[in-house]
Every structure is written in structure tokens, then in C-alpha cells.
Motif scaffolding. Structure first.
Motif, short mmCIF file in Angstrom:
data_model
loop_
_atom_site.label_atom_id
_atom_site.label_comp_id
_atom_site.label_asym_id
_atom_site.label_seq_id
_atom_site.Cartn_x
_atom_site.Cartn_y
_atom_site.Cartn_z
N THR A 3 39.36 50.99 -10.90
CA THR A 3 40.64 50.99 -11.58
C THR A 3 41.07 49.55 -11.85
O THR A 3 40.99 48.69 -10.97
N ARG A 4 41.52 49.31 -13.08
CA ARG A 4 41.93 47.97 -13.51
C ARG A 4 43.23 48.10 -14.28
O ARG A 4 43.30 48.80 -15.28
N LEU A 25 49.50 47.43 -5.65
CA LEU A 25 48.17 47.56 -6.28
C LEU A 25 47.11 46.84 -5.46
O LEU A 25 45.99 47.35 -5.30
N ILE A 30 43.26 47.99 -6.11
CA ILE A 30 43.16 48.11 -7.56
C ILE A 30 43.15 46.71 -8.18
O ILE A 30 43.99 45.87 -7.87
N THR A 32 43.83 43.78 -10.62
CA THR A 32 44.98 43.47 -11.46
C THR A 32 44.71 42.23 -12.31
O THR A 32 44.14 41.25 -11.85
N ASP A 80 42.80 50.53 -17.28
CA ASP A 80 43.35 51.87 -17.07
C ASP A 80 44.82 51.95 -17.42
O ASP A 80 45.46 52.97 -17.16
N ILE A 176 48.29 56.84 -10.72
CA ILE A 176 47.83 56.27 -9.45
C ILE A 176 48.60 56.90 -8.31
O ILE A 176 49.83 56.77 -8.21
#
Length: 188
Positions: A3-4, A25, A30, A32, A80, A176
């Protein structure tokens, strides 16, 4: 692909929401990619005494607002979704009009054209008809308009409770999972 998420911080009041989102995050593992407008950096320093080093410590990649050659400026760089938090009316208006004069508005434009979730945490009030028309245009383009409105049904006891609830709702719009939001289960 992991996940980005792209996070942008503009010049509206409420930069603490952006900081807390980055912290959460990071806790969730995740990736970032962060950009702050010049006004966003001024507001961040004014409201929190934090600066660029603090953004860098909470992010995987930080870009300069003028870096139009950044990875997040291209649709071929897969993400994402994106959150602009806080989102000023100026930034919101640039995004709605397709004017991509900064990396913040360009990355948001890319997010919309690629049909990825774009969440705008618009932090201005009061709103006039032009602001509302702009929000309507953005909603029709697929953006989520999510002002940081506190939910008192959760009976918050601290400012952190209010911030965390808003951040949790922003994460919800990105799909999320999080435990920041006390889920409504009906009246008791």
C-alpha cells in the motif's frame, strides 16, 4: 505492491491532522509519499513547531512543492490514493480547475485522472456559494470531501480523541482498516 499513499499538507489550519495521519500510516507499515505547500510548511511551524525534518521522519519520501518531476506527478507511479490534509480553499480550487501549478495540485489531478481515491480534508469556514460549487465539481469528479468535523457521539475526552477520529475516517475513505474510529452500533 505494498500500500502506497500520497499525503499533501496545504496552508489551511489543521496541520496536526496531516502529522497524525502520517504517524498512523507509519505505524501501519504503509508507504507514504509526502508534499507540503510553502504555506503548508508555514502553518505547520506555526501550529506545531514542527518542520521539514519532522515530516521526513514520519514519511518514506518527501518532495518539494515545486518538484513537478517527482514520481507522484505521473499516473504511471502507482499509488492507492491521496489525502490533502488540511486542504485550503486555494488548493481545492486548483484541483477542481485542473490548474496544476504545484506538485500538490498535480498529484491530486493525477489521482483523479487515474480514478484513485482522493480525499480532501477541506478546513475553511464559512463557505460561500463558490466554495460549495467547487466542492460539488470535485465530488462529481470522484473526490471525497471530508472536512474535519468532530463526532461527539464518541464522547471524546481529549483533543487527541477528536484528531484520531478524523484521521480514522480519512483512512476509511482510502479503504485502510484502523482502530481509530469507534464504530457506531446504534443507540443504547
Amino acid at each position: 505492491m505494498a500500500t502506497r499513499i500520497v499525503v499533501a499538507i496545504s496552508g489551511a489550519s489543521g496541520s496536526i491532522y496531516g502529522i497524525r495521519l502520517l504517524e498512523v500510516l507509519q505505524e501501519l507499515g504503509i508507504e507514504t509519499h509526502v508534499v507540503a505547500s510553502s504555506a503548508g510548511m508555514v502553518t505547520l511551524r506555526q501550529e506545531t513547531s514542527l518542520g521539514m525534518a519532522d515530516l521526513e521522519s514520519r514519511s518514506d519520501v518527501v518532495y518539494r512543492a515545486a518538484d513537478i518531476g517527482a514520481a507522484i506527478a505521473s499516473g504511471s507511479f502507482r499509488t492507492d490514493g491521496m489525502v490533502v490534509v488540511p486542504c485550503s480553499v486555494r488548493t481545492m480550487s486548483e484541483i477542481a480547475s485542473g490548474i496544476t501549478s504545484s506538485l500538490v495540485s498535480r498529484a491530486a489531478d493525477v489521482t483523479l485522472k487515474e480514478r484513485r481515491p482522493l480525499v480532501l480534508c477541506v478546513r475553511e469556514t464559512p463557505l460561500h456559494a463558490g466554495h460549495l460549487d467547487t466542492m460539488t465539481r470535485l465530488a462529481n469528479m470522484g473526490a471525497f470531501i471530508a472536512p474535519p468535523v468532530p463526532a461527539f457521539y464518541t464522547r471524546p475526552e481529549t483533543l487527541d480523541d477528536i484528531i484520531n477520529h478524523t484521521v480514522g475516517r480519512l483512512l476509511d475513505h482510502l479503504g485502510i482498516d484502523n482502530k481509530l474510529v469507534e464504530r457506531w452500533s446504534g443507540t443504547t
